[in-house]
Design an enzyme around this catalytic site. Sequence first.
Site, PDB file in Angstrom:
ATOM      1  N   THR A  12      31.860  41.496  -2.128  1.00  0.00           N
ATOM      2  CA  THR A  12      30.980  40.821  -3.089  1.00  0.00           C
ATOM      3  C   THR A  12      29.697  41.639  -3.180  1.00  0.00           C
ATOM      4  O   THR A  12      28.880  41.644  -2.263  1.00  0.00           O
ATOM      5  CB  THR A  12      30.677  39.386  -2.637  1.00  0.00           C
ATOM      6  OG1 THR A  12      31.897  38.644  -2.573  1.00  0.00           O
ATOM      7  CG2 THR A  12      29.728  38.703  -3.625  1.00  0.00           C
ATOM      8  N   HIS A  24      37.874  41.706  -0.976  1.00  0.00           N
ATOM      9  CA  HIS A  24      36.958  42.439  -1.862  1.00  0.00           C
ATOM     10  C   HIS A  24      35.548  42.418  -1.268  1.00  0.00           C
ATOM     11  O   HIS A  24      35.242  41.598  -0.395  1.00  0.00           O
ATOM     12  CB  HIS A  24      36.932  41.799  -3.255  1.00  0.00           C
ATOM     13  CG  HIS A  24      36.397  40.399  -3.238  1.00  0.00           C
ATOM     14  ND1 HIS A  24      37.215  39.295  -2.972  1.00  0.00           N
ATOM     15  CD2 HIS A  24      35.131  39.903  -3.408  1.00  0.00           C
ATOM     16  CE1 HIS A  24      36.468  38.200  -3.003  1.00  0.00           C
ATOM     17  NE2 HIS A  24      35.203  38.533  -3.257  1.00  0.00           N
ATOM     18  N   HIS A  47      29.965  43.026   3.205  1.00  0.00           N
ATOM     19  CA  HIS A  47      31.130  42.812   4.055  1.00  0.00           C
ATOM     20  C   HIS A  47      32.332  42.441   3.180  1.00  0.00           C
ATOM     21  O   HIS A  47      32.173  42.057   2.018  1.00  0.00           O
ATOM     22  CB  HIS A  47      30.871  41.692   5.070  1.00  0.00           C
ATOM     23  CG  HIS A  47      30.591  40.366   4.431  1.00  0.00           C
ATOM     24  ND1 HIS A  47      29.327  39.987   4.039  1.00  0.00           N
ATOM     25  CD2 HIS A  47      31.426  39.327   4.091  1.00  0.00           C
ATOM     26  CE1 HIS A  47      29.382  38.783   3.491  1.00  0.00           C
ATOM     27  NE2 HIS A  47      30.646  38.354   3.517  1.00  0.00           N
TER      28      HIS A  47
END
Length: 835
Positions: A720, A718, A797
């Site tokens: 953040t 995922h 990222h």
Amino acid sequence: MKVLALRHSVAQVYADTQIYTHDETKDDYENAFLISNLTTHNILYLNYSVKTLQILNKSGIAAVEIQEMDELFTLIRCNFTYDYIDDIVYLHDYSYYTNNEIRTDQHWVTKTNIEDYLLPGWKLTYVGYNGNDTRGHYNFSFKCQNAATDDDAIIEYIYSNELDFQNFILKKIKERMTTSLPIARLSNRVFRDKLFKTLVSDHSRVVNVGPRNESMFTFLDHPSIKQFSNGPYLVKDTIKLKQERWLGKRLSQFDIGQYKNMLNVLTTLYQYYDMYHEKPIIYMVGSAPSYWIHDVRQYSNLKFETWDPLDTPYSDLHHKELFYISDVTKLKDNSILYVDIRTDRENTDWKAWRKIVEEQTINNLNIAYKYLSTGKAKVCCVKMTAMDLELPISAKLLHHPTTEIRSEFYLIMDIWDSKNIKRFIPKGVLYSYINNVITENVFIQQPFKLKTLRNEYVVALYALSNDFNNREDVIKLVNNQKNALITVRINNTFKDEPKVGFKDIYDWTFLPTDFETNESIITSYDGCLGMFGLSISLASKPTGNNHLFILSGTNKYFKLDQFANHMSISRRSHQIRFSESATSYSGYIFRDLSNNNFNLIGTNVENSVSGHVYNALIYYRYNYSFDLKRWIYLHATNKAGIEGGRYYEHAPIELIYACRSAKEFAKLQDDLTVLRYSNEIEDYINKVYSITYADDPNYFIGIKFKNIPYEYDVKVPHLTFGVLNISDSMVPDVVAILKKFKSELFRMDVTTSYTYMLSDEIYVANVSGVLSTYFKLYNAFYKEQITFGQSRMFIPHITLSFSNKKVVRIDSTRLNIDFIYLRKIKGDTVFDMTE
């Protein structure tokens, strides 16, 4: 720069000129911003918007509507000041040299024999106040006049040690043709006229600090303005002088006796203004023909009554006769008297002549005493000669330039002076005064004390930077004076020098961060012009002789995008990046790299640093019309008044990143001034913004994607999208903001194109396309006092593995958002949403 607005294109090509066509897809403010950052000097603006022109002019950038080719040709070939309220163009055009002429706006000069000393075949032309008489030369859709004259050179010659006028004026013309035009000085008279008319109408009490001779006509119509200067030379000050003899020295090849008389009368007049704040009747005895009265009349309706056997054509009431002491009773109160009686010598023997002169001097003095002995509101200036005299110790001595230094000087007295203690002054002491002192200013009022004035509007143009003033007292005055326009010399040095030499003095230097002002605009000369209905075609250049204009108490303070705004903020950057730098993207690349963001893909459209603040810091010498501190403060306090346009508000952290980039830039350039300025702006940002950091977070916002084009071994890869440090009770507030941003979050064009090792054993994929929304979300949380984001830069990222992996590069791939959620770190998801 100058913007010339046209309805149709022109076939002719002009040097240093660029065409800009109005972009209908953008609003007027954005068009104005784009125009202001073009790098050529002349901008031909096609299909123009009148509103865009207004925006540029308010910003101090001259923008004029052009109807005919003659108008275009005239304005493109010279610089000018534009009164955009009254639609008047004041040209600063010296092309009249090609007519073999020099010009003056002082009528008295035309009545001298100056043409005998001009270049061969040249003539002198009178053009009127600010070139008003040249209006007939320009049959334009706007009012146009050429305000360029050679008066500056003529006056400089009078005060110089040069006698050969032809050589002097030749040198000055060559200088004018080979050096940059000092346009601020040329437009200053237009500005001062507009400034003081505005201030006097808006404020009951105006104080002006440090006027010089170039302002001697400006204040003729403003007797209520209180002047502060360097003070007078008093009779009692002669005690310091040693006795000397007659020197005899010629100052000017052409006759400047009228100039001397004008300066004497104006000095007396301003003394009267200082005491009584109203216009007097001006009585003059002798001094015919006084052609200079015509010059005074261009500025004010002062009344003159004169006595002289010779004609005085511009006097309101002239008595073609001698004036005797018995005539003093004819003179009224509320007046000034100028006594300039001296019989022509003709063929009289020197000793006999000297006796006559001394008798006339005593007679002149007696006329003055009798005039001042009765009535009220009177000031007298009387012609004297060097001789043994008893004079009032508080009387003012004058010795303005005249054709030849001989034995004459002048004395100013008011009623109190005439009754004060008298001191014997030997002839030799008066010769010493005459031989060594030239009065350089018609303003001889007392010096200004650096203290706040409660009920006055204080104007101090180019007057307070001198190092004989205490620097801290200057700063204190700027900080505390409620209503003011004050200039100080900007620090243009690279070594952060606290003072710099200028001519034969030293000036303190200043940066905007030296001042603690919350309702003051700090801008440049051109930025200041825009606030008084003027604009200029040539912006200030970093010459080392530049000044900050600080306006306190202005009602324009909150109008952030109208005055002292961000117009031209990227202009210097554009000039460098498209002509000198390694790439036109150099600024974007440097800003990201200096904040440890190594993902440069799309850096020109998705930059993590405020370019406005960065450019305002590193190129402050080139554009300080943009008031950076005010811009920061009004955004921090949510008080920014935005008239219109698509206006992007930066998150405070973007401003911090900009300061960090600017500091690194300064270190590489060894620019200690930018380094200090950047540090102080960063401190100021932290002072006015209540920035908190989630460096010990307990919640995070996650974005899960439907597709990940890389191999991964984490459970749920995922993005953040920021971390928070909040109490559980604040979760509903966070959720409310996320819901508000739902549409924008799901519209993000999220892409990835490579993987890399973020650190040892943390293997991640890059993410592009999210920074703009991230900073908007940051702002929304900040305004609700929700701690969001860490002190280090946010680098988006997706973590793929907690082990070392080989870096992979792929074609840019769009990532489709599955859902967005809020989760407690090491806890449960408390909210999620799908499209």
